[in-house]
Design a protein around this motif. Structure first.
Motif, PDB file in Angstrom:
ATOM      1  N   ALA A  59     -14.291   2.929  -3.911  1.00 49.78           N
ATOM      2  CA  ALA A  59     -14.361   4.385  -3.976  1.00 49.78           C
ATOM      3  C   ALA A  59     -12.984   4.987  -3.715  1.00 49.78           C
ATOM      4  CB  ALA A  59     -15.372   4.930  -2.975  1.00 49.78           C
ATOM      5  N   LEU A  60     -12.751   6.167  -4.255  1.00 52.25           N
ATOM      6  CA  LEU A  60     -11.475   6.853  -4.080  1.00 52.25           C
ATOM      7  C   LEU A  60     -11.538   7.800  -2.888  1.00 52.25           C
ATOM      8  CD1 LEU A  60     -10.587   7.777  -7.780  1.00 52.25           C
ATOM      9  CD2 LEU A  60      -9.901   5.754  -6.477  1.00 52.25           C
ATOM     10  N   TYR A  61     -10.424   7.838  -2.129  1.00 49.03           N
ATOM     11  CA  TYR A  61     -10.314   8.730  -0.976  1.00 49.03           C
ATOM     12  C   TYR A  61      -8.976   9.456  -1.045  1.00 49.03           C
ATOM     13  CZ  TYR A  61     -14.238   6.209   1.188  1.00 49.03           C
ATOM     14  OH  TYR A  61     -15.463   5.655   1.462  1.00 49.03           O
ATOM     15  N   ILE A  62      -8.946  10.670  -0.459  1.00 48.77           N
ATOM     16  CA  ILE A  62      -7.710  11.428  -0.349  1.00 48.77           C
ATOM     17  C   ILE A  62      -7.443  11.700   1.121  1.00 48.77           C
ATOM     18  CG2 ILE A  62      -8.880  13.670  -0.632  1.00 48.77           C
ATOM     19  CD1 ILE A  62      -6.351  14.611  -2.110  1.00 48.77           C
ATOM     20  N   ALA A  63      -6.165  11.575   1.515  1.00 44.99           N
ATOM     21  CA  ALA A  63      -5.788  11.783   2.916  1.00 44.99           C
ATOM     22  C   ALA A  63      -5.767  13.274   3.225  1.00 44.99           C
ATOM     23  CB  ALA A  63      -4.430  11.159   3.187  1.00 44.99           C
ATOM     24  N   ILE A  64      -6.523  13.660   4.244  1.00 42.14           N
ATOM     25  CA  ILE A  64      -6.541  15.059   4.677  1.00 42.14           C
ATOM     26  C   ILE A  64      -5.289  15.368   5.489  1.00 42.14           C
ATOM     27  CG2 ILE A  64      -7.837  16.795   5.959  1.00 42.14           C
ATOM     28  CD1 ILE A  64     -10.332  15.138   5.462  1.00 42.14           C
ATOM     29  N   VAL A  65      -4.873  14.391   6.310  1.00 40.17           N
ATOM     30  CA  VAL A  65      -3.663  14.524   7.123  1.00 40.17           C
ATOM     31  C   VAL A  65      -2.898  13.211   7.067  1.00 40.17           C
ATOM     32  CG1 VAL A  65      -4.679  16.228   8.706  1.00 40.17           C
ATOM     33  CG2 VAL A  65      -4.898  13.782   9.204  1.00 40.17           C
ATOM     34  N   LYS A  66      -1.664  13.227   7.495  1.00 45.27           N
ATOM     35  CA  LYS A  66      -0.878  12.006   7.594  1.00 45.27           C
ATOM     36  C   LYS A  66      -1.552  11.054   8.581  1.00 45.27           C
ATOM     37  CE  LYS A  66       3.705  10.345   8.992  1.00 45.27           C
ATOM     38  NZ  LYS A  66       5.046  10.749   9.485  1.00 45.27           N
ATOM     39  N   ASN A  67      -1.664   9.783   8.225  1.00 43.42           N
ATOM     40  CA  ASN A  67      -2.353   8.841   9.107  1.00 43.42           C
ATOM     41  C   ASN A  67      -1.937   7.411   8.805  1.00 43.42           C
ATOM     42  OD1 ASN A  67      -4.642   7.296   7.462  1.00 43.42           O
ATOM     43  ND2 ASN A  67      -4.524   9.399   6.667  1.00 43.42           N
ATOM     44  N   ASP A  68      -2.225   6.534   9.741  1.00 52.47           N
ATOM     45  CA  ASP A  68      -2.047   5.095   9.528  1.00 52.47           C
ATOM     46  C   ASP A  68      -3.158   4.347  10.248  1.00 52.47           C
ATOM     47  OD1 ASP A  68      -1.268   5.577  12.106  1.00 52.47           O
ATOM     48  OD2 ASP A  68       0.563   4.389  12.033  1.00 52.47           O
ATOM     49  N   ASN A  69      -3.599   3.266   9.658  1.00 55.36           N
ATOM     50  CA  ASN A  69      -4.643   2.409  10.216  1.00 55.36           C
ATOM     51  C   ASN A  69      -5.927   3.177  10.527  1.00 55.36           C
ATOM     52  OD1 ASN A  69      -5.649  -0.089  10.953  1.00 55.36           O
ATOM     53  ND2 ASN A  69      -4.989   0.085  13.083  1.00 55.36           N
ATOM     54  N   ALA A  70      -6.232   4.224   9.727  1.00 50.14           N
ATOM     55  CA  ALA A  70      -7.485   4.963   9.876  1.00 50.14           C
ATOM     56  C   ALA A  70      -8.389   4.581   8.713  1.00 50.14           C
ATOM     57  CB  ALA A  70      -7.217   6.466   9.879  1.00 50.14           C
ATOM     58  N   GLN A  71      -9.489   3.933   9.019  1.00 52.65           N
ATOM     59  CA  GLN A  71     -10.369   3.417   7.967  1.00 52.65           C
ATOM     60  C   GLN A  71     -11.004   4.577   7.193  1.00 52.65           C
ATOM     61  OE1 GLN A  71     -14.137   1.114   8.778  1.00 52.65           O
ATOM     62  NE2 GLN A  71     -12.796  -0.565   8.152  1.00 52.65           N
ATOM     63  N   PRO A  72     -10.832   4.626   5.865  1.00 49.52           N
ATOM     64  CA  PRO A  72     -11.305   5.775   5.082  1.00 49.52           C
ATOM     65  C   PRO A  72     -12.798   6.023   5.167  1.00 49.52           C
ATOM     66  CG  PRO A  72      -9.746   4.473   3.822  1.00 49.52           C
ATOM     67  CD  PRO A  72     -10.049   3.677   5.047  1.00 49.52           C
ATOM     68  N   SER A  73     -13.594   4.974   5.201  1.00 51.21           N
ATOM     69  CA  SER A  73     -15.050   5.150   5.159  1.00 51.21           C
ATOM     70  C   SER A  73     -15.623   5.706   6.453  1.00 51.21           C
ATOM     71  CB  SER A  73     -15.737   3.823   4.831  1.00 51.21           C
ATOM     72  OG  SER A  73     -15.449   2.860   5.823  1.00 51.21           O
ATOM     73  N   SER A  74     -14.890   5.572   7.561  1.00 52.03           N
ATOM     74  CA  SER A  74     -15.444   5.986   8.853  1.00 52.03           C
ATOM     75  C   SER A  74     -14.686   7.145   9.493  1.00 52.03           C
ATOM     76  CB  SER A  74     -15.472   4.792   9.821  1.00 52.03           C
ATOM     77  OG  SER A  74     -14.172   4.247   9.982  1.00 52.03           O
ATOM     78  N   ASP A  75     -13.410   7.281   9.198  1.00 49.31           N
ATOM     79  CA  ASP A  75     -12.617   8.333   9.829  1.00 49.31           C
ATOM     80  C   ASP A  75     -12.563   9.549   8.913  1.00 49.31           C
ATOM     81  OD1 ASP A  75     -10.852   9.890  11.266  1.00 49.31           O
ATOM     82  OD2 ASP A  75      -9.605   8.192  11.868  1.00 49.31           O
ATOM     83  N   THR A  76     -13.599  10.386   8.984  1.00 46.63           N
ATOM     84  CA  THR A  76     -13.696  11.555   8.101  1.00 46.63           C
ATOM     85  C   THR A  76     -12.760  12.684   8.510  1.00 46.63           C
ATOM     86  OG1 THR A  76     -15.550  12.379   9.430  1.00 46.63           O
ATOM     87  CG2 THR A  76     -16.079  11.050   7.476  1.00 46.63           C
ATOM     88  N   SER A  77     -12.117  12.570   9.666  1.00 47.24           N
ATOM     89  CA  SER A  77     -11.152  13.593  10.074  1.00 47.24           C
ATOM     90  C   SER A  77      -9.806  13.383   9.392  1.00 47.24           C
ATOM     91  CB  SER A  77     -10.965  13.570  11.597  1.00 47.24           C
ATOM     92  OG  SER A  77     -10.382  12.335  12.018  1.00 47.24           O
ATOM     93  N   LYS A  78      -9.623  12.199   8.774  1.00 46.05           N
ATOM     94  CA  LYS A  78      -8.343  11.895   8.143  1.00 46.05           C
ATOM     95  C   LYS A  78      -8.476  11.576   6.659  1.00 46.05           C
ATOM     96  CE  LYS A  78      -6.390  10.206  12.488  1.00 46.05           C
ATOM     97  NZ  LYS A  78      -5.818   9.048  13.209  1.00 46.05           N
ATOM     98  N   TRP A  79      -9.680  11.207   6.236  1.00 46.50           N
ATOM     99  CA  TRP A  79      -9.900  10.853   4.830  1.00 46.50           C
ATOM    100  C   TRP A  79     -11.114  11.607   4.295  1.00 46.50           C
ATOM    101  CZ3 TRP A  79      -6.363   8.192   2.187  1.00 46.50           C
ATOM    102  CH2 TRP A  79      -5.494   7.342   2.874  1.00 46.50           C
ATOM    103  N   GLN A  80     -11.064  11.967   3.024  1.00 51.01           N
ATOM    104  CA  GLN A  80     -12.210  12.586   2.360  1.00 51.01           C
ATOM    105  C   GLN A  80     -12.480  11.840   1.069  1.00 51.01           C
ATOM    106  OE1 GLN A  80     -11.839  16.765   1.507  1.00 51.01           O
ATOM    107  NE2 GLN A  80     -14.039  17.035   1.549  1.00 51.01           N
ATOM    108  N   ARG A  81     -13.739  11.492   0.866  1.00 54.07           N
ATOM    109  CA  ARG A  81     -14.126  10.730  -0.323  1.00 54.07           C
ATOM    110  C   ARG A  81     -14.105  11.624  -1.555  1.00 54.07           C
ATOM    111  NH1 ARG A  81     -19.148   6.452  -0.636  1.00 54.07           N
ATOM    112  NH2 ARG A  81     -18.873   5.842  -2.810  1.00 54.07           N
ATOM    113  N   LEU A  82     -13.527  11.105  -2.637  1.00 53.02           N
ATOM    114  CA  LEU A  82     -13.450  11.856  -3.884  1.00 53.02           C
ATOM    115  C   LEU A  82     -14.603  11.560  -4.813  1.00 53.02           C
ATOM    116  CD1 LEU A  82      -9.653  11.697  -4.785  1.00 53.02           C
ATOM    117  CD2 LEU A  82     -10.940  13.629  -3.930  1.00 53.02           C
TER     118      LEU A  82
END
Length: 282
Positions: A86-109
């Motif tokens: 699945a595609l994700y877009i970074a909401i904020v700058k981040n590192d080592n934040a898992q896209p599927s679980s960290d919804t404060s840093k990633w949003q699913r497209l």
């Protein structure tokens, strides 16, 4: 800057013989490693290994289209990656934040999994073909930075005319059925728990004083034919209330008494053709 031509997708030293390609011993150090190990003279196998590595990385990006997420990379805001198809877009700058679980840093497209594309994979022999069409199902409207990519009232759920009582797959006739949020979230959002009953109804466009999806009671307009002072007259009346819509007009002149004729009601209906109103049901 000019647009570059399509690359040839060849890998440097991909056909090298045994011993002619070696993984570069220290990528982070770079060519400085030759000072310590080879008297500042990079050997052939190291050169092949370095260019081979570059070409393979470039081909990976060409094949994937969007790179896969890595815990080793720091992603800037609005970076797009792929994770578990699945595609994700970074909401904020981040590192080592898992896209599927960290919804404060990633949003699913993507709303659904279609081989990382909003399309359906169809095999043509041994070759895959990706088709985009009605089979794409955004159960939850995708957004980017909180802005929806699809309209809130997207036209896929607009009612349409249908020529039979059997709707096509994925649709339902609008016959006043009870619907639930779980069975069709989008229809429930638009109409509530009961669909409008379009049977035997005539469409009327809304206005400043008439809101869409509101019902208006019908009036039976009939033709009155009867005797007035011995002459046959006709007029249009409201058969429900008996109130006149138009002045009576003389139907014909005659010396014959027509008082026994009384009233004849004939429902006035313009020529028409029947269709069903259907809507997407998912």
């Amino acid at each position: 800057m000019i647009i570059q031509k399509k690359p040839d997708y060849l890998i440097f030293a991909d056909s090298a013989k045994k011993g002619e390609v070696t993984d570069f011993p220290d990528v982070s150090r770079g060519w400085g490693i030759t000072i310590d190990q080879t008297a500042s003279k990079p050997p052939l196998e190291w050169m092949n290994g370095a260019f081979n590595r570059i070409d393979k990385n470039m081909l990976y990006l060409l094949q994937q289209g969007v790179p896969e997420w890595s815990e080793l990379v720091t992603y800037p805001e609005n970076a797009i990656i792929k994770y578990n198809g699945a595609l994700y877009i970074a909401i904020v700058k981040n590192d080592n934040a898992q896209p599927s679980s960290d919804t404060s840093k990633w949003q699913r497209l993507q709303a659904d999994y279609f081989n990382a594309l909003p399309a359906q994979k169809i095999m043509n022999g041994s070759d895959p073909i990706y088709e985009v069409g009605d089979q794409v199902n955004f159960k939850n409207r995708p957004t980017v930075n909180g802005i929806p990519l699809l309209l809130a009232d997207d036209t896929r759920f607009a009612p349409m005319l249908w020529h039979s009582n059997i709707p096509p797959a994925g649709f339902i006739c609008m016959w006043g059925q009870i619907i639930t949020k779980s069975s069709s979230p989008r229809l429930f959002e638009i109409y509530g728990n009961i669909l409008p009953d379009a049977r035997e109804q005539v469409l009327k466009f809304s206005s400043e004083t008439r809101q869409p999806l509101t019902l208006e009671a019908g009036t039976q307009i009939s033709e009155w034919v009867g005797s007035i002072n011995g002459e046959l007259w006709t007029g249009l009346i409201n058969a429900d209330t008996g109130l006149d819509f138009y002045e009576y007009q003389r139907y014909s002149s005659s010396n014959v008494e027509y008082t026994k004729l009384g009233s004849i009601y004939k429902k006035i209906r313009v020529p028409n053709i029947a269709f069903n109103l259907i809507v997407r049901y998912e």
